[in-house]
Write an enzyme that holds these catalytic residues in place. Structure first.
Site, short mmCIF file in Angstrom:
data_model
loop_
_atom_site.label_atom_id
_atom_site.label_comp_id
_atom_site.label_asym_id
_atom_site.label_seq_id
_atom_site.Cartn_x
_atom_site.Cartn_y
_atom_site.Cartn_z
CB SER A 187 -13.84 -9.53 -13.71
OG SER A 187 -14.04 -9.30 -12.48
CG ASP A 203 -17.33 -5.91 -7.94
OD1 ASP A 203 -16.95 -6.36 -8.90
OD2 ASP A 203 -18.09 -4.86 -7.92
CD GLU A 212 -20.31 -7.33 -11.35
OE1 GLU A 212 -20.65 -6.17 -11.61
OE2 GLU A 212 -19.48 -7.91 -12.13
CD GLU A 259 -29.33 15.77 -24.80
OE1 GLU A 259 -28.96 15.97 -23.86
OE2 GLU A 259 -30.02 14.89 -25.16
CE LYS A 267 -25.63 17.91 -23.40
NZ LYS A 267 -26.34 19.11 -22.72
#
Length: 253
Positions: A39, A50, A52, A145, A149
């Site tokens: 961002s 934060d 990065e 998968e 489930k």
């Protein structure tokens, strides 16, 4: 540790430049480029975002990172050789729409030879077959998968797992759509809202996402019906677009 605290973009960028100077002091000529992504790189950071950063290194096989917090803010800095970074930028896995957006919005802080532009061009020019293969793999390795489930839940429970499974299916569907359109989502928080705005969605996907985005996940029968409708929609959608999943008669090896 009372963070993260509210910070302005200017305050974050001041920290970025402090980190840049530290990197250059420590690694010197080994540093090819330093950039900001996420961002902050897109200039859409919020008050609690934060930091990065990525650092392109000349050392062969360099691949390490530093991630820390001061208690008030958090930073992640990834150090990679040019070869490793370019290789990663050219890869397409099932989560590509969420992981590779960093390469399309890099804010250069230090770049002595246009290395970050090279990374961008590499990510931009990935061949179509890689996306095709990633879509087929996603259908088998994740969505098939998941279908097992939720069908098990219908037969034997527990329905308590169904809400979180529905969220996982919706996210996997978003990855499918992102790969098909070759788009990267802005943030993990906006994946579903951006996915449903795309054209040519598998039938049933928008309805499934409405359950997830509204938080209406308590009616098991409605969720199971929506999941089955989406799974049926995927069958028709993949056939229409030529995403042929290899089906083995028994054991393929």
């Amino acid at each position: 540790m009372n963070g993260p605290i509210i910070m302005t973009r200017e305050e974050r960028m001041k920290i970025v430049h402090e980190i840049k100077e530290r990197i250059l002091d420590k690694y010197g000529d080994d540093v090819k480029a330093i950039g900001v992504y996420g961002s902050l790189g897109r200039q859409t950071d919020g008050p609690y975002s934060d930091i990065e950063m990525m650092c392109v290194m000349s050392t062969e096989e360099a691949e390490f990172s530093h991630e820390w917090t001061t208690g008030e803010w958090k930073v992640e800095v990834n150090f990679d050789s040019e070869e490793i970074l370019l290789d990663y930028a050219s890869q397409v896995e099932s989560d590509w729409p969420l992981t590779h957006g960093q390469f399309f919005s890099i804010l250069p802080i230090y770049d002595s030879g246009g290395y970050l532009e090279k990374v961008y061009q590499t990510a931009k020019s990935v061949e179509a077959q890689k996306f095709h293969d990633a879509i087929c793999a996603l259908i088998v390795e994740e969505l098939f998968e998941y279908a097992g489930k939720w069908r098990n839940i219908r037969v034997q429970g527990p329905t308590t797992f169904l809400p979180s499974l529905t969220v996982q299916v919706a996210m996997a569907g978003a990855m499918l759509i992102g790969l098909h359109h070759r788009i990267c989502y802005t943030t993990s928080a906006s994946v579903l809202t951006e996915a449903v705005k795309q054209s040519d969605l598998p039938s049933g996907y928008d309805h499934l996402c409405q359950f997830v985005m509204s938080g209406q996940l308590s009616d098991s029968e409605k969720l199971l019906e929506s999941l089955e409708n989406f799974w049926n929609g995927i069958q028709e959608w993949t056939e229409r677009h030529g995403y042929i999943v290899d089906v083995s008669k028994r054991i393929p090896f």
